[in-house]
Design a protein around this motif. Structure first.
Motif, short mmCIF file in Angstrom:
data_model
loop_
_atom_site.label_atom_id
_atom_site.label_comp_id
_atom_site.label_asym_id
_atom_site.label_seq_id
_atom_site.Cartn_x
_atom_site.Cartn_y
_atom_site.Cartn_z
N PHE A 67 0.84 -1.19 0.00
CA PHE A 67 0.00 0.00 0.00
C PHE A 67 0.88 1.25 0.00
CE2 PHE A 67 0.80 -1.02 4.41
CZ PHE A 67 1.00 0.20 5.03
N ILE A 68 0.27 2.38 -0.25
CA ILE A 68 0.97 3.66 -0.19
C ILE A 68 0.78 4.21 1.23
CG2 ILE A 68 1.13 6.00 -1.14
CD1 ILE A 68 -0.27 4.84 -3.69
N ASP A 69 1.90 4.44 1.92
CA ASP A 69 1.79 4.90 3.31
C ASP A 69 1.61 6.42 3.39
OD1 ASP A 69 4.32 6.10 3.09
OD2 ASP A 69 5.33 4.65 4.39
N GLU A 70 1.55 6.91 4.61
CA GLU A 70 1.30 8.34 4.82
C GLU A 70 2.41 9.25 4.31
OE1 GLU A 70 3.13 6.65 8.62
OE2 GLU A 70 1.62 6.00 7.19
N HIS A 71 3.57 8.69 3.98
CA HIS A 71 4.68 9.46 3.43
C HIS A 71 4.78 9.32 1.91
CE1 HIS A 71 5.89 10.08 7.56
NE2 HIS A 71 5.87 8.77 7.74
N GLY A 72 3.89 8.52 1.34
CA GLY A 72 3.89 8.31 -0.11
C GLY A 72 4.80 7.19 -0.57
N ASN A 73 5.35 6.44 0.37
CA ASN A 73 6.21 5.31 0.04
C ASN A 73 5.36 4.05 -0.09
OD1 ASN A 73 8.57 6.93 0.31
ND2 ASN A 73 8.41 6.71 2.53
N ILE A 74 5.92 3.02 -0.72
CA ILE A 74 5.24 1.73 -0.79
C ILE A 74 5.63 0.96 0.47
CG2 ILE A 74 4.98 -0.43 -2.06
CD1 ILE A 74 3.78 2.12 -3.39
N ALA A 75 4.62 0.42 1.14
CA ALA A 75 4.88 -0.21 2.44
C ALA A 75 4.07 -1.49 2.62
CB ALA A 75 4.54 0.78 3.56
N TRP A 76 4.51 -2.24 3.63
CA TRP A 76 3.82 -3.45 4.08
C TRP A 76 3.90 -3.46 5.59
CZ3 TRP A 76 7.26 -3.18 0.14
CH2 TRP A 76 6.86 -3.66 -1.11
N ASP A 77 2.83 -3.83 6.25
CA ASP A 77 2.86 -4.08 7.69
C ASP A 77 3.11 -5.57 7.87
OD1 ASP A 77 2.43 -1.46 8.55
OD2 ASP A 77 0.26 -1.68 8.42
N LYS A 78 4.14 -5.91 8.62
CA LYS A 78 4.46 -7.32 8.84
C LYS A 78 3.29 -8.03 9.51
CE LYS A 78 9.08 -6.14 9.92
NZ LYS A 78 10.21 -6.35 10.82
N ASP A 79 2.72 -7.38 10.53
CA ASP A 79 1.56 -7.94 11.24
C ASP A 79 0.46 -6.89 11.17
OD1 ASP A 79 -0.36 -8.83 13.02
OD2 ASP A 79 1.09 -9.45 14.55
N LYS A 80 -0.60 -7.18 10.45
CA LYS A 80 -1.68 -6.21 10.25
C LYS A 80 -2.42 -5.89 11.55
CE LYS A 80 -4.14 -6.55 6.44
NZ LYS A 80 -4.93 -7.08 5.32
N ALA A 81 -2.29 -6.74 12.57
CA ALA A 81 -2.97 -6.50 13.83
C ALA A 81 -2.20 -5.53 14.73
CB ALA A 81 -3.17 -7.83 14.56
N VAL A 82 -0.98 -5.16 14.34
CA VAL A 82 -0.14 -4.27 15.13
C VAL A 82 -0.16 -2.88 14.53
CG1 VAL A 82 2.24 -3.84 15.88
CG2 VAL A 82 1.34 -6.19 15.86
N ASP A 83 -0.31 -1.87 15.36
CA ASP A 83 -0.31 -0.48 14.90
C ASP A 83 1.13 -0.06 14.61
OD1 ASP A 83 -0.50 2.25 14.47
OD2 ASP A 83 -1.55 2.68 16.35
N ARG A 85 2.27 2.71 13.77
CA ARG A 85 2.63 4.03 14.31
C ARG A 85 3.18 3.89 15.73
NH1 ARG A 85 -3.01 6.64 13.52
NH2 ARG A 85 -3.44 4.50 14.11
N ALA A 86 2.76 2.85 16.44
CA ALA A 86 3.24 2.61 17.80
C ALA A 86 4.43 1.67 17.82
CB ALA A 86 2.11 2.04 18.65
N VAL A 87 4.48 0.73 16.90
CA VAL A 87 5.56 -0.25 16.82
C VAL A 87 6.25 -0.04 15.47
CG1 VAL A 87 6.17 -2.70 16.91
CG2 VAL A 87 4.19 -1.85 18.20
N TRP A 88 7.26 0.84 15.47
CA TRP A 88 7.86 1.29 14.21
C TRP A 88 8.46 0.17 13.39
CZ3 TRP A 88 12.94 0.33 13.27
CH2 TRP A 88 13.73 -0.01 14.37
N ASN A 89 8.98 -0.89 14.01
CA ASN A 89 9.62 -1.95 13.22
C ASN A 89 8.64 -2.98 12.69
OD1 ASN A 89 9.14 -3.21 15.65
ND2 ASN A 89 11.18 -4.09 15.85
N ASN A 90 7.35 -2.69 12.79
CA ASN A 90 6.34 -3.56 12.18
C ASN A 90 6.19 -3.26 10.69
OD1 ASN A 90 4.16 -5.58 12.33
ND2 ASN A 90 2.85 -3.83 11.88
N ARG A 91 6.63 -2.09 10.27
CA ARG A 91 6.43 -1.67 8.88
C ARG A 91 7.75 -1.70 8.11
NH1 ARG A 91 2.65 3.21 7.77
NH2 ARG A 91 1.22 1.52 8.25
N ILE A 92 7.67 -2.20 6.88
CA ILE A 92 8.80 -2.12 5.96
C ILE A 92 8.34 -1.31 4.76
CG2 ILE A 92 10.02 -4.19 6.68
CD1 ILE A 92 8.64 -5.75 4.51
N ASP A 93 9.24 -0.52 4.20
CA ASP A 93 8.84 0.31 3.08
C ASP A 93 9.99 0.53 2.10
OD1 ASP A 93 10.52 2.24 4.21
OD2 ASP A 93 8.90 3.50 4.91
#
Length: 112
Positions: A67-83, A85-93
């Motif tokens: 998906f396109i994240d709030e910064h305009g980058n392409i991203a994936w959340d490793k675990d969709k159940a984890v926020d 914004r609170a757990v920064w290393n859950n997202r790769i982009d």
């Protein structure tokens, strides 16, 4: 086809208006189809990048969650159940600028 990023290409991009990704479509074969705000359509092949932090994307279902994240980058959340914004290393982009420079333009075929 390999898209080579040269210093000149980077300089030209940085002094021009930076592009924004308006749409991402994960395709078969670990290809991202990217549409940009200037109407360009490009593809980015991730086949040889699925190691390290991107290894989780080997699971096709996870790759398809791009998906396109709030910064305009392409991203994936490793675990969709984890926020993420609170757990920064859950997202790769992947940075939108890197994607624009390293992706391959789609050649449009027009009718004869």
């Amino acid at each position: 086809m390999v898209n080579v990023i040269t210093d000149q290409k980077v300089k030209e991009y940085l002094v021009s208006e930076k592009r924004k990704i308006t749409k991402v479509i994960p395709e078969n074969g670990y290809i991202l189809r990217l549409e940009f705000d200037n109407g360009e359509i490009k593809t980015y092949d991730m086949t040889d990048k699925l190691f390290g932090v991107f290894e989780v994307l080997k699971a096709v279902e996870k790759f398809k969650e791009a998906f396109i994240d709030e910064h305009g980058n392409i991203a994936w959340d490793k675990d969709k159940a984890v926020d993420s914004r609170a757990v920064w290393n859950n997202r790769i982009d992947i940075c939108k600028d890197s994607l624009y420079l390293a992706s391959t333009p789609v050649v449009r075929v027009t009718g004869a």
